[in-house]
Design an enzyme around this catalytic site. Structure first.
Site, PDB file in Angstrom:
ATOM      1  N   GLU A 131       0.826  -1.208   0.000  1.00  0.00           N
ATOM      2  CA  GLU A 131       0.000   0.000   0.000  1.00  0.00           C
ATOM      3  C   GLU A 131       0.858   1.255   0.000  1.00  0.00           C
ATOM      4  OE1 GLU A 131      -4.154  -0.749   2.010  1.00  0.00           O
ATOM      5  OE2 GLU A 131      -2.563  -1.400   3.381  1.00  0.00           O
ATOM      6  N   GLU A 151      -4.487  -9.201   3.471  1.00  0.00           N
ATOM      7  CA  GLU A 151      -5.247  -8.883   4.686  1.00  0.00           C
ATOM      8  C   GLU A 151      -6.478  -9.742   4.898  1.00  0.00           C
ATOM      9  OE1 GLU A 151      -2.870  -5.126   3.867  1.00  0.00           O
ATOM     10  OE2 GLU A 151      -3.829  -6.716   2.707  1.00  0.00           O
TER      11      GLU A 151
END
Length: 277
Positions: A131, A151
């Site tokens: 990210e 995730e």
């Protein structure tokens, strides 16, 4: 200013006057995993650097050879002491949310940084590390780099802008495939999908990123700032609204000293001397 989890210094083979600086995620013993202190350091460092007029390009990279960053430090979140390995109570929901608020602020500070930010990625870039790279203006990656957003296999989902940035980088269908399978993918695959902008030989991502930064600093600082702003914000709205932003920024530059200098230098066949005014 010194930071516990970061190193900030001029890029190799550059002078401070060149304005090309490296921000190094510096926890190599844990593959540069992001703990609470790193989020605090990132937020503070990026705020300080944003007001440094001598900075022209920021390159984000990771310490060591194994990883750019492997995301949030799950040992810290699970209550494991980084120094002794002792097990304490896991983070409460309230502590987790407070930590994540710091992460959001730090990552958005990368995306909204007023000067160009290049990610130089070697090795592993997973979760929040992926990210972080996606928040940068573009990614230079060694061919050995590996990315993922895992995730969903931890009972959460990407919360650092990864979903929105990945959809915009590789398209909605590809992004959903990568997000929902938590699949790892190579730098070469990411380049085919237009997520990685430049491939470098293993160990050379930072060198290539510095070479690209040198090209940026040839341009007028105000022009670079407004072109980045228009491309970033304009890409989020419809064409005519984005174009209106282009023209508003263009007209600011028309009245700048550097516009006069740029034309004069071209006609005199010399390099321009920018004043950032």
């Amino acid at each position: 200013m010194d930071y516990e989890t970061l190193l900030i210094h001029p890029a190799s083979d550059t002078e401070p006057a060149d304005g090309i600086r490296c921000l190094v995620l510096n926890r190599p013993e844990v593959m540069n995993a992001m703990n609470t202190q790193m989020f605090v350091d990132l937020r503070n460092a990026l705020h300080e650097l944003a007001f440094d007029d001598s900075l022209r390009v920021l390159i984000v990279t990771g310490a060591g050879e194994r990883a750019f960053c492997t995301g949030g430090d799950l040992k810290e979140r699970g209550g494991v002491s980084p120094s002794t390995g002792a097990r304490n109570a896991p983070m409460t929901d309230a502590c987790w949310r407070r930590q994540h608020q710091m992460a959001e602020e730090a990552l958005l500070a990368v995306k909204d940084f007023p000067r160009p930010v290049i990610a130089a990625v070697e090795g592993h870039a997973h979760g929040g590390g992926c990210e972080m790279a996606l928040m940068c203006d573009w990614i230079v990656a060694g061919r050995n780099a590996v990315f993922s957003l895992p995730e969903v296999r931890r009972g959460i989902m990407p919360g650092g802008g990864g979903i929105q940035n990945l959809v915009r980088a590789v398209g909605a269908r590809r992004a959903k495939q990568l997000l929902l399978t938590a699949r790892r993918f190579s730098a070469e695959q990411a380049a085919i999908w237009d997520m990685v902008t430049t491939l470098a030989e293993p160990g050379q991502a930072l060198t290539v990123a510095v070479a690209e930064a040198r090209e940026i600093v040839l341009a007028a600082p105000m022009s670079v700032h407004y072109a980045k702003l228009a491309a970033s914000r304009g890409g989020e709205v419809d064409f005519h609204t984005g174009y209106a932003l282009d023209i508003a920024a263009y007209n600011v530059l028309v009245s700048s000293d550097d516009r006069l200098e740029g034309v004069k230098a071209f006609n005199e066949k010399r390099l321009p001397r920018w004043s950032a005014r």
